[in-house]
Design a protein around this motif. Structure first.
Motif, PDB file in Angstrom:
ATOM      1  N   GLN A  56       0.825  -1.213   0.000  1.00  0.00           N
ATOM      2  CA  GLN A  56       0.000   0.000   0.000  1.00  0.00           C
ATOM      3  C   GLN A  56       0.856   1.259   0.000  1.00  0.00           C
ATOM      4  O   GLN A  56       0.473   2.279  -0.582  1.00  0.00           O
ATOM      5  CB  GLN A  56      -0.935   0.022   1.217  1.00  0.00           C
ATOM      6  N   SER A 230     -10.007   6.290  -3.826  1.00  0.00           N
ATOM      7  CA  SER A 230     -10.448   6.276  -2.427  1.00  0.00           C
ATOM      8  C   SER A 230      -9.882   5.066  -1.688  1.00  0.00           C
ATOM      9  O   SER A 230      -9.490   5.174  -0.515  1.00  0.00           O
ATOM     10  CB  SER A 230     -11.975   6.273  -2.349  1.00  0.00           C
ATOM     11  N   GLU A 231      -9.827   3.900  -2.358  1.00  0.00           N
ATOM     12  CA  GLU A 231      -9.240   2.711  -1.731  1.00  0.00           C
ATOM     13  C   GLU A 231      -7.774   2.938  -1.402  1.00  0.00           C
ATOM     14  O   GLU A 231      -7.302   2.509  -0.343  1.00  0.00           O
ATOM     15  CB  GLU A 231      -9.382   1.500  -2.668  1.00  0.00           C
ATOM     16  N   TRP A 234      -7.592   5.073   1.902  1.00  0.00           N
ATOM     17  CA  TRP A 234      -7.960   4.355   3.123  1.00  0.00           C
ATOM     18  C   TRP A 234      -6.973   3.242   3.439  1.00  0.00           C
ATOM     19  O   TRP A 234      -6.637   3.011   4.607  1.00  0.00           O
ATOM     20  CB  TRP A 234      -9.371   3.785   3.004  1.00  0.00           C
ATOM     21  N   LYS A 235      -6.498   2.554   2.409  1.00  0.00           N
ATOM     22  CA  LYS A 235      -5.547   1.465   2.645  1.00  0.00           C
ATOM     23  C   LYS A 235      -4.183   1.987   3.103  1.00  0.00           C
ATOM     24  O   LYS A 235      -3.488   1.322   3.872  1.00  0.00           O
ATOM     25  CB  LYS A 235      -5.413   0.590   1.403  1.00  0.00           C
ATOM     26  N   PHE A 237      -3.866   4.645   5.030  1.00  0.00           N
ATOM     27  CA  PHE A 237      -4.095   4.912   6.456  1.00  0.00           C
ATOM     28  C   PHE A 237      -4.036   3.616   7.269  1.00  0.00           C
ATOM     29  O   PHE A 237      -3.424   3.567   8.341  1.00  0.00           O
ATOM     30  CB  PHE A 237      -5.465   5.573   6.660  1.00  0.00           C
ATOM     31  N   GLN A 238      -4.690   2.559   6.756  1.00  0.00           N
ATOM     32  CA  GLN A 238      -4.681   1.281   7.463  1.00  0.00           C
ATOM     33  C   GLN A 238      -3.263   0.725   7.568  1.00  0.00           C
ATOM     34  O   GLN A 238      -2.888   0.177   8.606  1.00  0.00           O
ATOM     35  CB  GLN A 238      -5.578   0.278   6.734  1.00  0.00           C
ATOM     36  N   LEU A 451      -5.909   9.294  11.768  1.00  0.00           N
ATOM     37  CA  LEU A 451      -6.068   8.804  10.399  1.00  0.00           C
ATOM     38  C   LEU A 451      -6.156   7.281  10.375  1.00  0.00           C
ATOM     39  O   LEU A 451      -6.948   6.701   9.615  1.00  0.00           O
ATOM     40  CB  LEU A 451      -4.906   9.283   9.530  1.00  0.00           C
ATOM     41  N   LEU A 454      -9.601   6.240  11.358  1.00  0.00           N
ATOM     42  CA  LEU A 454     -10.532   6.380  10.235  1.00  0.00           C
ATOM     43  C   LEU A 454     -10.412   5.191   9.285  1.00  0.00           C
ATOM     44  O   LEU A 454     -11.418   4.631   8.830  1.00  0.00           O
ATOM     45  CB  LEU A 454     -10.257   7.685   9.476  1.00  0.00           C
ATOM     46  N   GLY A 455      -9.168   4.808   8.971  1.00  0.00           N
ATOM     47  CA  GLY A 455      -8.958   3.653   8.109  1.00  0.00           C
ATOM     48  C   GLY A 455      -9.523   2.382   8.715  1.00  0.00           C
ATOM     49  O   GLY A 455     -10.088   1.537   8.005  1.00  0.00           O
ATOM     50  N   SER A 456      -9.378   2.224  10.029  1.00  0.00           N
ATOM     51  CA  SER A 456      -9.906   1.043  10.713  1.00  0.00           C
ATOM     52  C   SER A 456     -11.433   1.020  10.674  1.00  0.00           C
ATOM     53  O   SER A 456     -12.040  -0.041  10.546  1.00  0.00           O
ATOM     54  CB  SER A 456      -9.429   1.023  12.171  1.00  0.00           C
ATOM     55  N   VAL A 458     -13.323   2.272   8.303  1.00  0.00           N
ATOM     56  CA  VAL A 458     -13.702   1.864   6.947  1.00  0.00           C
ATOM     57  C   VAL A 458     -13.578   0.344   6.802  1.00  0.00           C
ATOM     58  O   VAL A 458     -14.457  -0.326   6.246  1.00  0.00           O
ATOM     59  CB  VAL A 458     -12.824   2.579   5.900  1.00  0.00           C
TER      60      VAL A 458
END
Length: 474
Positions: A56, A230-231, A234-235, A237-238, A451, A454-456, A458
């Motif tokens: 990622q 968008s993926e 978020w990924k 952040f995760q 952040l 937020l990723g978690s 999602v």
């Protein structure tokens, strides 16, 4: 539970005296046993998901972030180690728990907030480890199935019996009376973590050597090719959250430090143990992450041993997953014992005259020797393990929730409290250059935690949407 010494890793010079100068049980831990506790706590099966994290983030950001978080975690752990005694780091009064340290240096509302963050996280980790261990045991059955029927076969295995079996093992191990008796279990767990991480690295190296490697990029997955825009966000952040939380052993640092004998000074031994633990895990993290990413590229699986990045040799996959399960058996106790002792300490203070809570009975058990049994400990710890097992069975996507809990706990327990207590202990001048630098660290890490949370969230929403109760793992 056991009064006979476990295979002697914390034996030290315990025969010289029975209690410490404060009347508590004699501590016999060394920096080596503390290092084993740290490695057991830090190197979880998540080490095998770091290839996904690098996919990622890419080569540059992924490796830089891994190293930065290692440095930050070690730096804040040294601050926390110095706060074990107060007001002086060497000759002050011992504080036996993380909450006790916060009470000594900060006080007020911050004490219960620290306890809430720490103990919710510890309970969550126990549930998460129950799920993760069962997934590893399911992977053994699936590896055998794929070997017999082919890699495209539909191999469906239920993880619920494995969760129940894991819970039964934990009911027995939970009768170990305190953190001070866990070092033999941590040593075994640390060896297991080295074993499966080394197997993962070896298999990845073999894949790279074969030339059948995935496509990698300096910036990781490509928008429009591997993921949507968008993926990607978020990924990323995760992935940052996964890396940050993979170092977060400070949740139980004080409890580990409280096992160390007083000479040499506990803070010096703990700093040495932290350096060994963090540097060792960072080497394994870099190897697993970088070599795993080189092997699988942007399509790296979430965990290349349980998500079957490798299928053969199946017996080696079986052994690696068995090592993961054995490691998590020990790690569960390392994270759960502080919560046990917190609850039992509260009960002892509230009902000091109760025989049920305070009286211990001695009995001999074959092969284990003389053991102490406390009825309250036996009943309440058994009920606790059963409850965490049931929650794991009902919500097998709890690892997504654990990511959120980790995000919420990382900033206060790994950064804010250690830095704030260091400022209070060393009396750093307000608005000085050092004071500003320390608060900049707090603010930056807060943003990262936010952040990652937020990723978690999602990821949690996606897990809930795909959740089917009591479904076998395909």
């Amino acid at each position: 539970m056991m009064t006979s010494s476990p295979p002697a890793v914390e034996s030290g010079d315990a025969a010289v005296k029975i209690v410490d100068d404060d009347g508590r049980e004699q501590r016999t831990g060394t920096f080596m046993t503390a290092s084993a506790h740290i490695i057991t706590a830090v190197i979880g099966s998540g080490v095998l998901s770091l290839a996904w994290a690098l996919a990622q983030l890419g080569w540059v950001a992924g490796t830089v972030i891994l190293v930065i978080f290692a440095i930050v975690t070690y730096y804040t752990s040294t601050m926390l180690a110095d706060c074990y005694r107060s007001p002086d780091a060497v000759t002050g009064t011992r504080n036996y728990t993380y909450m006790g340290v916060v009470r000594a240096y900060l006080g007020g509302i911050k004490v219960p907030l620290c306890g809430l963050a720490q103990y919710v996280n510890l309970v969550g980790v126990g549930i998460g480890y129950t799920i993760t261990a069962s997934i590893s045991l399911v992977a053994i059955g699936k590896a055998n199935c794929y070997h017999d029927k082919g890699h495209n076969a539909k191999c469906s295995v239920s993880n619920y019996p494995y969760m129940a079996g894991f819970g039964m093992v934990q009911i027995v191990l939970s009768q170990i009376p305190s953190f001070h008796k866990l070092s033999f279990l941590s040593v075994i767990a640390a060896v297991m973590s080295f074993s499966y991480a080394s197997i993962g690295i070896g298999l990845a190296i073999a894949t790279v050597a074969s030339g059948k490697i995935g496509k990698t990029e300096l910036t990781g997955t490509v928008v429009g090719v591997d993921v949507t825009a968008s993926e990607k966000v978020w990924k990323v952040f995760q992935a940052v959250g996964n890396i940050a939380f993979s170092y977060a052993f400070t949740t139980i640092l004080i409890e580990i430090q409280d096992t160390l004998r007083s000479s040499p000074p506990e803070n010096k031994a703990m700093k040495k143990a932290s350096l060994i633990g963090v540097s060792t895990t960072t080497v394994f993290y870099l190897l697993c992450g970088c070599i795993g990413y080189a092997a699988f590229g942007n399509q790296a699986p979430g965990d290349f041993l349980t998500d079957f990045g490798f299928y053969e040799p199946y017996w080696l996959i079986d052994f690696a997953n068995a090592c993961i399960a054995l490691h998590l058996i020990g790690a569960y106790q390392v994270y759960t014992q502080p919560f046990f002792q917190f609850v039992e300490g509260k009960c002892n203070k509230k009902w000091p005259e109760s025989n049920l809570i305070n009286k211990e009975y001695s009995t001999k058990i074959p092969l284990l020797g003389k053991c102490r049994v406390n009825l309250f400990r036996l009943v309440w710890r058994t009920i606790y393990v059963m409850m965490t097992t049931v929650v794991a069975m009902i919500f097998p996507f709890f690892n997504a929730i654990l990511g959120l809990l980790g995000a919420l706990a990382f900033w206060p327990l790994t950064v804010y409290f250690p830095v704030s207590m260091h400022i209070a202990q060393t009396k750093v001048e307000k608005y000085s250059r050092r004071w500003l630098a320390l608060y900049l660290l707090i603010v930056v890490c807060f943003i990262v935690s936010f952040l990652a949370a937020l990723g978690s969230i999602v990821g949690l929403v996606a897990s809930v949407q795909a959740y089917k109760p009591f479904k076998n793992l395909d």
